[in-house]
Each structure stands twice: as C-alpha cells, then as structure tokens.
Design an enzyme around this catalytic site. Structure first.
Site, PDB file in Angstrom:
ATOM      1  N   CYS A 245       0.845  -1.199   0.000  1.00  0.00           N
ATOM      2  CA  CYS A 245       0.000   0.000   0.000  1.00  0.00           C
ATOM      3  C   CYS A 245       0.886   1.257   0.000  1.00  0.00           C
ATOM      4  O   CYS A 245       1.764   1.386  -0.847  1.00  0.00           O
ATOM      5  CB  CYS A 245      -0.947  -0.050   1.186  1.00  0.00           C
ATOM      6  SG  CYS A 245      -2.315   1.158   1.091  1.00  0.00           S
ATOM      7  N   ASP A 398      -9.687  -5.379  -5.534  1.00  0.00           N
ATOM      8  CA  ASP A 398      -9.217  -4.384  -4.569  1.00  0.00           C
ATOM      9  C   ASP A 398     -10.019  -3.091  -4.721  1.00  0.00           C
ATOM     10  O   ASP A 398     -10.018  -2.476  -5.791  1.00  0.00           O
ATOM     11  CB  ASP A 398      -7.731  -4.110  -4.795  1.00  0.00           C
ATOM     12  CG  ASP A 398      -7.084  -3.381  -3.634  1.00  0.00           C
ATOM     13  OD1 ASP A 398      -7.785  -2.659  -2.909  1.00  0.00           O
ATOM     14  OD2 ASP A 398      -5.856  -3.536  -3.451  1.00  0.00           O
ATOM     15  N   HIS A 427      -8.132  -5.974  -0.913  1.00  0.00           N
ATOM     16  CA  HIS A 427      -6.870  -5.428  -0.418  1.00  0.00           C
ATOM     17  C   HIS A 427      -6.318  -6.232   0.763  1.00  0.00           C
ATOM     18  O   HIS A 427      -5.163  -6.650   0.754  1.00  0.00           O
ATOM     19  CB  HIS A 427      -7.124  -3.973   0.010  1.00  0.00           C
ATOM     20  CG  HIS A 427      -5.897  -3.151   0.162  1.00  0.00           C
ATOM     21  ND1 HIS A 427      -5.240  -2.592  -0.904  1.00  0.00           N
ATOM     22  CD2 HIS A 427      -5.218  -2.763   1.265  1.00  0.00           C
ATOM     23  CE1 HIS A 427      -4.203  -1.898  -0.470  1.00  0.00           C
ATOM     24  NE2 HIS A 427      -4.156  -1.994   0.851  1.00  0.00           N
TER      25      HIS A 427
END
Length: 473
Positions: A245, A398, A427
C-alpha cells in the site's frame, strides 16, 4: 478566561464572530444531511428494486441480492462529482468553523481531547468484542521477533526462525503491521519464513502530535537507516524489499534513489499511477483540500480514516460482517481471525501532517511520481532508474487501490525482469485469504530466493572479473 473574555481581549466584534460561526455551522449541517440523504436514498432505491424484480430465483438470498444492488449504486454515486462536492462542502465548513474558533480561542487542547474520546470509542468496541468472543488472551503478534533498531517510535523487527536471504517488509503508515502476522494460520511472515527467507518488518509505530512535522523525506531517511541495519544484521550487501500500500509508494521512491542496496523489489497493492486509481477513497482524496486540513489540525486523524473506510459501504462493512460472524460462530479459527482483523482495523495511527499533505497533493492530485516531477532532498525521483527485478502483486477486486494503478509501475521502470502475481479478493485478502497463503506467498518466497541467488552470482562474477583484471595489471 472565558471565550467571551478571550474574544474581547482580541478586539473582535462578538456579533460578527457569532454570525459567521452560525452560517458555517448551518452549512456543515446542511452538507451532512445531504450526505445522509445520499446513503438513505440508495438504501431505499435498492430495497424498491429488489421488491419490484421479477424472475429472481427463489434460491437466491434476498438480503445478498439487495447488497449487490447497493454495491453498484454506491460505487457509482460515491465516485460522482456531486458527492465529492458534498464532501468538500462539509469539510470546508467544518474547517472554517475550526479556523474561526482557533483565532479567538486556543482550541488545541479541545482537539486533543475530542480525538482521544473518539479513539477510546474504537478501543472500547474492540474490548467489548474481545469479551464477547472470549479472545482476551489472543496475542497481537503471532510470531516471535527481536527488535534490532529503534528510532523514536519506529522499530525494526527481526523475526525468529528465519534463515537465508533477507526480505524487509515496508508496511503502510496508515495502519499497523499486525495484519502481516495476524494469526498462526494467516501469517504472511510465517509463510515467508517457511519459504526459506529471513524476514524483517518495519514498524512505523503510533505517530503523535509531536511528529506532525515528519515529511516524505524523513520517511525515506528512516527507511535508508533501516535497510542498512538489515544489511548489517544479515551480513548481506543487498536485500529484497516488499512495500505494501503506501509502504509500496515509499519503497518505490527509495528504490529509485538507492537501488544499489536492493536485489529485488516487490510492490503490493500500492497506488503508483494515481490517474488510474479510481477507487472511492482515491476520488475523495483528490477532492479534499489536504493543505487546509493539515493547516488546521496538523495531522490526519486515524479514526477519521477508519470512518472513511466504513463510509465506502456502511451496510457491507458493518451489518454484513457480523452476520458472517454469527454464521461461523462455532468455527474457532474464524472467530479468532475475525477479532484479530477487527483489532488491527481500528488501531489506525495518526498520519503526520506534512507527510499526508505531500502524499495527497503531490501524488494523488499531481501524479508527480510517474510524471517524474517528484523530488526528495533535491533529487528527482526517476522510476526509469529502477532496473532491479520487480514483482507486482495485486488483488483483482481491490477497492482501496485500483489494480490498474499498481500494475502501471511496469510501464515506468527499466527492469528487465518484471512479473505480476494476482489473486481474487480484496486489499486485505492479500494477507488473510486462504488462496493467498496456499498459492501467493509460497510463490513470492520462491521468486525472492531465485532473484537473490541470481544477484549473488552476478556479484561474484563481477568480483571475479575485477580481480582478474587487477592480476593482469
């Protein structure tokens, strides 16, 4: 001193102050009601569509069908310009109220108190959940480690039992690292160790008000010190790095500046080309005035981020998950994982203001990373300079980082070795889904070892050639 006395001491006309506060308050309430109306209208429309549908199979769960209808409607509406304007109107009114109060009265201690109260509400929730599910003794970390580096609130964790080539996991700054080691059965750390790697984790810690000055440059400096520590402890000149991320953003920037210290880079679910990130949170991030928010509060509150995550789909991220929990309440492994994820989810740290502003304004809005306009310490960040082996990992569904945004990294680096791994799910599913632990992480470990070996052979050949030339001389 009362507020009225304080205002008089600043020679500010009270009627004018009260009038402006009242107008901004009305604006904030109006925007909030419109936002509420947006959600309630979608719920009502989805219910009406469900009731009016013909030919729906009797075997199809009506509740799930309604959720699927709401998913599509929420995805369209919450990404719309209309909703973005509502959000920015509300935030602008609230920030104006805060700015006026700050001018006439010291409100900093009230901000701290209110944020502490909000954080305590989330902590109370997790304590209650722990009591109800009898998970009070569930450890936060599933694997043992030694702390080998500390700087302020930042720690470098070296997991026990690892061997072989070192890999450093650079987690995001907007959550804690625990999701990578959430339980014995769902531990990414353990899968990598089982795969033959020596695992290190960068724990950014819980930043506070005293850390609001930290910038992107500060994070890169810390990361460089951490990399050097991993090289020292592992006795390796080069290491592998996995950025997840926002940790992937920092890892990419680092790799462009210090690629000589890395033998491979893994970018997992990280936004890279922000023009291609069309997720709900990305749309909202591009709409808000991050500079003004940071000017008023000095940071991005972690619990405000938690609320934003929930607002993406309130029914699915509240009611639905508890229904799933109830269905599997006798599955102890599921219950413990559910609690561990909830505990992690609502333990969101504060994001330092300067860093948050740079990420939102320079990257989400300016897309400066792929445009080659970003600078760190006066040095231009050039993704084309990255020529080490690159592995890109995405989750097909995601909704926090659009897969297209992550995959775009392959168009901007010079690496000859580029590989993509993807799995179904979202995610967080990259860390806790069964398919991730059965297929993804064993494959990741094999790829890292393969590239590390190739790097070692190249280094050995380079030294051999260099030594031969010296002998000839």
């Amino acid at each position: 001193m009362t507020m009225i006395e304080y205002v008089r001491s600043r020679s500010m006309p009270l009627p004018l102050v009260y009038n402006r506060l009242a107008l901004e308050w009305m604006g904030a309430v109006s925007s909030m009601l419109k936002i509420y109306d947006t959600y309630s209208s979608i719920f009502y429309k989805a219910l009406m569509m469900l009731l009016q549908e013909d030919g729906v199979s009797s075997k199809e769960n009506p509740y799930m069908r309604m959720l699927n209808i709401m998913d599509a409607m929420l995805d369209e509406e919450l990404k719309s310009e209309r909703f973005a304007h509502l959000l920015t109107d509300y935030l602008d009114s609230w920030l104006s109220i805060h700015a006026m109060l700050k001018r006439i009265y010291p409100v900093r201690h009230y901000d701290i108190m209110l944020e502490d109260i909000l954080a305590e509400q989330f902590r109370s929730y997790t304590r209650m959940l722990s009591f109800m599910l009898s998970t009070q003794n569930l450890p936060i970390d599933a694997s043992g480690y030694d702390v080998v580096y500390i700087k302020g609130k930042v720690r470098l964790l070296h997991y026990r039992g690892g061997k072989g080539y070192p890999i450093l996991i650079v987690y995001a700054m907007i959550n804690r690292y625990h999701i990578m080691d959430v339980s014995k059965d769902k531990s990414v750390v353990r899968r990598l160790i089982e795969g033959g790697l020596d695992v290190y984790m960068l724990d950014w810690g819980h930043m506070g008000y005293e850390d609001e000055h930290l910038s992107l440059e500060d994070y890169i400096h810390i990361l460089d010190e951490v990399v050097d520590k991993v090289r020292e402890v592992s006795s390796k000149d080069r290491i592998s790095m996995l950025g997840y991320c926002w940790g992937g953003i920092v890892s990419l920037i680092y790799a462009s500046l210090y690629k000589q210290k890395l033998n491979s880079l893994i970018v997992m679910a990280a936004p890279v080309d922000f023009d291609k990130d069309d997720g709900i949170l990305a749309v909202w991030a591009k709409a808000i005035d991050a500079r003004r928010l940071v000017e008023e509060y000095g940071h991005m509150n972690g619990q405000a981020l938690d609320i934003a995550f929930l607002l993406r789909n309130p029914v699915r991220y509240t009611v639905m998950k508890y229904l799933n929990l109830w269905k599997r309440i006798n599955d102890r492994a599921f219950v413990e994982t559910f609690y561990a994820v909830e505990r992690w989810l609502y333990n969101t740290p504060t994001v330092p203001g300067r860093f948050y502003e740079q990420i939102i304004e320079d990257l989400y809005k300016g897309n400066m990373l792929v445009r080659g306009l970003l600078e760190v310490d006066g040095k231009r960040v050039d993704l084309k300079s990255i020529d080490i082996p690159l592995l890109t990992i995405v989750a097909e569904n995601d909704d926090l980082t659009a897969p297209a945004s992550t995959l775009a990294v392959n168009d901007h680096v010079s690496s000859k070795e580029k590989r993509v791994m993807s799995i179904p799910g979202g995610h967080v599913g990259l860390c806790i889904s069964s398919i991730a632990h059965k297929q993804l992480w064993p494959n990741v470990a094999r790829w890292v070892i393969e590239k590390a070996r190739e790097s070692s052979i190249e280094e050995a050949n380079g030294r051999s050639v260099g030594g031969g030339k010296e002998n000839q001389g």
